[in-house]
Design an enzyme around this catalytic site. Sequence first.
Site, PDB file in Angstrom:
ATOM      1  N   SER A  22      55.505  60.579  76.915  1.00  0.00           N
ATOM      2  CA  SER A  22      56.002  59.725  75.822  1.00  0.00           C
ATOM      3  C   SER A  22      57.335  60.232  75.292  1.00  0.00           C
ATOM      4  O   SER A  22      58.267  59.457  75.053  1.00  0.00           O
ATOM      5  CB  SER A  22      54.985  59.710  74.672  1.00  0.00           C
ATOM      6  N   ARG A  26      61.340  58.604  75.454  1.00  0.00           N
ATOM      7  CA  ARG A  26      62.092  58.398  74.215  1.00  0.00           C
ATOM      8  C   ARG A  26      63.376  59.220  74.197  1.00  0.00           C
ATOM      9  O   ARG A  26      64.381  58.801  73.610  1.00  0.00           O
ATOM     10  CB  ARG A  26      61.204  58.733  73.013  1.00  0.00           C
ATOM     11  N   SER A 166      48.789  50.315  68.711  1.00  0.00           N
ATOM     12  CA  SER A 166      49.581  50.569  69.917  1.00  0.00           C
ATOM     13  C   SER A 166      50.931  51.169  69.549  1.00  0.00           C
ATOM     14  O   SER A 166      51.756  50.527  68.889  1.00  0.00           O
ATOM     15  CB  SER A 166      49.810  49.266  70.691  1.00  0.00           C
ATOM     16  N   GLN A 168      53.216  51.729  71.609  1.00  0.00           N
ATOM     17  CA  GLN A 168      54.268  51.037  72.369  1.00  0.00           C
ATOM     18  C   GLN A 168      54.769  49.828  71.594  1.00  0.00           C
ATOM     19  O   GLN A 168      55.981  49.586  71.520  1.00  0.00           O
ATOM     20  CB  GLN A 168      53.743  50.640  73.749  1.00  0.00           C
ATOM     21  N   ASP A 314      44.683  58.118  75.993  1.00  0.00           N
ATOM     22  CA  ASP A 314      44.939  58.384  77.419  1.00  0.00           C
ATOM     23  C   ASP A 314      44.019  59.469  77.986  1.00  0.00           C
ATOM     24  O   ASP A 314      43.956  59.659  79.198  1.00  0.00           O
ATOM     25  CB  ASP A 314      46.394  58.814  77.619  1.00  0.00           C
TER      26      ASP A 314
HETATM   27  C1  S3P Z   1      52.293  55.375  74.807  1.00  0.00           C
HETATM   28  C2  S3P Z   1      51.376  54.684  74.061  1.00  0.00           C
HETATM   29  C3  S3P Z   1      50.014  54.361  74.535  1.00  0.00           C
HETATM   30  C4  S3P Z   1      49.632  55.209  75.734  1.00  0.00           C
HETATM   31  C5  S3P Z   1      50.727  55.278  76.760  1.00  0.00           C
HETATM   32  C6  S3P Z   1      51.971  55.891  76.142  1.00  0.00           C
HETATM   33  C7  S3P Z   1      53.631  55.642  74.251  1.00  0.00           C
HETATM   34  O1  S3P Z   1      49.961  53.008  74.916  1.00  0.00           O
HETATM   35  O2  S3P Z   1      48.455  54.711  76.327  1.00  0.00           O
HETATM   36  O3  S3P Z   1      50.332  56.042  77.863  1.00  0.00           O
HETATM   37  O4  S3P Z   1      54.371  56.486  74.806  1.00  0.00           O
HETATM   38  O5  S3P Z   1      53.981  55.017  73.235  1.00  0.00           O
HETATM   39  P1  S3P Z   1      49.583  51.831  73.881  1.00  0.00           P
HETATM   40  O6  S3P Z   1      50.676  51.708  72.914  1.00  0.00           O
HETATM   41  O7  S3P Z   1      49.448  50.593  74.741  1.00  0.00           O
HETATM   42  O8  S3P Z   1      48.277  52.253  73.270  1.00  0.00           O
END
Ligand code: S3P
Length: 433
Positions: A22, A26, A166, A168, A314
């Site tokens: 992650s 970023r 989420s 993301q 995860d």
């Molecule tokens: C992530 C958010 C999670 C995670 C993914 C990485 C991120 O997904 O499962 O592996 O880096 O923001 P979701 O936002 O769909 O939960």
Amino acid sequence: MHFYLDPGGKLTGRIRVPGDKSMSHRSIMLGSIAEGRTTVSGFLEGEDALATLASFRDMGVQITDPDAGELTIEGVGLRGLEPPKQVMDVGNSGTSIRLMMGLLAGQSFDSVLTGDQSLLRRPMARVITPLSQMGALISSHEGCPPLEIQGGRALTGIHYDLPVASAQVKSSVLLAGLFASGRTSLTEPAPTRDHTERMLTGFGYGVACDNGVISLEGGGKLTGADIDIPADISSAAFFMVGASIAPGSDLTLEHVGINPTRDGVITILRAMGADIQIHNERQVGGEPVADLRIRHAPLTGIDIPIEAVPLAIDELPAVLIAAACADGVTVLRGAEELRVKESDRIASMAEGLSQLGIENRVQPDGIEVVGGEMTGGVITTHHDHRIAMSFAMAALRASDRIKVSDCAHVATSFPGFAALAVQTGLRLEAAEE
Ligand code: S3P
């Protein structure tokens, strides 16, 4: 590529797993739109993060080739990205596509994002909805990629109450908010990983969090920074489970990111009886980091606290392997998000556990796993990296050989997994046939 695993063994030694996925994504995104140079260390040289890197190069950003996790980005500023010369293919990476949608929605140029077969099935409406409310124009194929993002749209800040927990979606809206006029704010149904908020702050961009409302003002400026990325707790999780279930194990995982929005796996495994010690806790670049020592301990089935689910999202496949080795039943609920990951992880785990003779009951939003003796068997990964690595660890407690089929996707998040697993004691051989 398949993993062939002989049963038994224990995990010992000291290792450092690769950098956080992650944060690696970023660092490229924010470093690219910052003013001035950004240096990154601990970058994850996995396929997903490299797909993000390639996309920003396509948009004219100079980024050096990663060398032992170190790279340099010459930031072009908030308005300095160039139109990509081609469709940007981010492979398997949900984080790339969802975060980049937000960032691209505010550009002056059009862009197209696509990915592999798995990504083409993943839901994007959850991001398109708030971005459209901000004024973005994004077309999809029935809510899935490929995505066409129209440039030259004037975005306006909104308030958005996220319907799903989420990170993301949250991050995508915040990144669009950088290019929007006025204030963008949001609430989450439950806390999710906050790396975007922390890293924006590290780049000198003000992000407020008041009573659960996260907000920023558009049109500010990011200033190049030095980013030190810790080891990924999501990759560490496989080894945490392996050492917990295998008698005689004593393993130390160095420099692991233990951000409180990511540490659910520690909470859950400890509640099951795992012996996990946190040593040398320190702050590195605005993120808490520690060395984790894990020794084998008998585990007991639990009802996984629902509030720990988004904080371990995860890591839940690995946790279910611990559940298979625990005394009694482990109940996972409130985890419907697992159905829309790189595979339907509830179905993939249920299928694999059944292959190994572990009784389980599938629910729409989770699974119940009855701890027991694991046999050998053949596991289908459904091209999902975390399913592959979870079942590799199961061999430590299986009575016979396990074949984990189709493990090439392990390279999306954990290049070098097989070598590191062998170094610590897993009886694994990676082979084409
Ligand atoms: C992530 C958010 C999670 C995670 C993914 C990485 C991120 O997904 O499962 O592996 O880096 O923001 P979701 O936002 O769909 O939960």
